[in-house]
Design a protein around this motif. Sequence first.
Motif, short mmCIF file in Angstrom:
data_model
loop_
_atom_site.label_atom_id
_atom_site.label_comp_id
_atom_site.label_asym_id
_atom_site.label_seq_id
_atom_site.Cartn_x
_atom_site.Cartn_y
_atom_site.Cartn_z
N ASN A 82 11.64 70.45 61.44
CA ASN A 82 12.20 69.64 60.35
C ASN A 82 11.63 70.07 59.00
N LEU A 83 10.30 70.17 58.97
CA LEU A 83 9.64 70.53 57.72
C LEU A 83 9.99 71.97 57.33
N ASP A 84 10.04 72.84 58.32
CA ASP A 84 10.43 74.23 58.05
C ASP A 84 11.81 74.31 57.40
N SER A 85 12.77 73.55 57.95
CA SER A 85 14.11 73.70 57.36
C SER A 85 14.16 73.11 55.96
N LEU A 86 13.38 72.05 55.73
CA LEU A 86 13.31 71.52 54.36
C LEU A 86 12.86 72.62 53.39
N LEU A 87 11.93 73.46 53.88
CA LEU A 87 11.35 74.50 53.03
C LEU A 87 12.13 75.81 53.10
N GLY A 268 7.25 77.28 41.72
CA GLY A 268 6.84 76.98 43.08
C GLY A 268 7.63 75.84 43.66
N ALA A 269 7.25 75.45 44.87
CA ALA A 269 7.90 74.33 45.53
C ALA A 269 6.95 73.15 45.53
N ARG A 270 7.49 71.97 45.31
CA ARG A 270 6.67 70.76 45.32
C ARG A 270 7.15 69.85 46.44
N VAL A 271 6.23 69.48 47.28
CA VAL A 271 6.60 68.65 48.41
C VAL A 271 5.80 67.35 48.37
N ILE A 282 6.92 61.44 56.04
CA ILE A 282 8.17 61.98 55.50
C ILE A 282 7.84 62.89 54.33
N ALA A 283 8.48 64.03 54.31
CA ALA A 283 8.27 65.00 53.24
C ALA A 283 9.53 65.07 52.41
N LYS A 284 9.35 65.13 51.11
CA LYS A 284 10.50 65.27 50.23
C LYS A 284 10.30 66.49 49.34
N LEU A 285 11.27 67.38 49.38
CA LEU A 285 11.20 68.54 48.50
C LEU A 285 11.65 68.08 47.12
N VAL A 286 10.71 68.09 46.18
CA VAL A 286 11.00 67.50 44.89
C VAL A 286 11.56 68.53 43.92
N ASP A 287 11.05 69.73 44.05
CA ASP A 287 11.48 70.73 43.08
C ASP A 287 11.29 72.09 43.71
N SER A 288 12.33 72.85 43.76
CA SER A 288 12.22 74.19 44.30
C SER A 288 13.10 75.07 43.45
N PRO A 289 12.70 76.34 43.26
CA PRO A 289 13.48 77.22 42.40
C PRO A 289 14.93 77.36 42.88
N LEU A 291 16.05 75.94 46.46
CA LEU A 291 16.46 75.16 47.63
C LEU A 291 16.98 73.79 47.20
N PRO A 292 17.92 73.24 47.97
CA PRO A 292 18.39 71.90 47.64
C PRO A 292 17.29 70.87 47.93
N GLU A 293 17.30 69.78 47.19
CA GLU A 293 16.33 68.72 47.47
C GLU A 293 16.70 68.09 48.80
#
Length: 311
Positions: A82-87, A268-271, A282-289, A291-293
């Motif tokens: 799950n976390l991998d696909s988020l990233l 960078g990516a912020r999680v 629960i992890a939320k991708l907040v900002d990535s160059p 990737l979708p949030e």
Amino acid sequence: MTDLPGIGSAMADKLASAGFGTIEALAAALPQEVASLTGLSLSASQRIISAAREALDLGFKTADEIYEKRMKVARITTGSRNLDSLLGGGVETQIITEFYGEYGSGKTQICHQLCVNVQLPAEKGGLDGVAAYVDCEGTFRPERIVSMCRAAGLDPSRTLKNIIVARAYNSDHQMLIVDGVQDMVNEKNIRLLVVDSVTGFFRAEYPGRETLVMRQQKLNKHLHSLSRIAYMYEIAVVVTNQVVARPDTVFGDPIAAAGGHVLFHAPGARVFLKKLKGNRRIAKLVDSPYLPEGEAVFELTEDGIRDPAGD
Ligand code: GTP
Ligand code: MG
């Protein structure tokens, strides 16, 4: 180093003892820094930095060259699909990934897991490399690594030997250690650099509003070197940042109350990590160059970072 125009062996030694032992380190330095640490004039420092940058070909690139560099981005699995696909497949090389969240949200556990996983071969989600861990909070636990190895069927003693740990005692020391890592990246095949936590000392040493600007400047400089290290040596850099969660929101604006996350100026990516019931997070991708949030649920287990049972 002596391949650079104008740098003989005496000069190379002088630079090395001032902490600029590699072309990359020199290319990343500021002229003022080099001048004050070596006693060279500002213009001479500027000249050798330019030579180092040219040698590394740091300047305008065509888009296909950038594309080629992007194609070299590799990823380390987190242990949770799950976390991998988020990233987008795992924690990326060439950039900083920031994990931020309140105490117990799993930041340190993720760092431990990545130190194990970076050692895996590519087909298992690793980079066949060594991990460097800058421990700013005294929370590195080899016994956690051992449990994670057992679960993954890896040899614990071999895995432990491929994690180099430096305990930092204040923010200057932390920055110094990171500078030192640069000299070892290639020699020791370091593919992951962890700084846990990247902000703790800075917060403690520069408390209150009056020192906020100074704190941020120093922190920016540190993040800048981390980001350059990630890019130039093509390694993954993972930093953690403890923030206080606002009780009244799930994700709303978790950062606002916490004094901000740290990566405003570094790519960078912020999680963001948040506790759910028990060991679920629960992890939320907040900002990535690019990737979708999104969000992902994972679990902290004795074996390490995993997808929740039943998923
Ligand atoms: P701070 O550093 O205090 O900001 O927290 P952190 O985000 O680094 O938290 P950390 O990664 O240390 O997570 C601590 C949590 O991990 C604990 O509350 C446990 O839920 C979990 N944990 C740690 N070790 C184990 C273990 O051996 N087994 C299991 N099941 N869970 C563990
Ligand atoms: Mg921690």
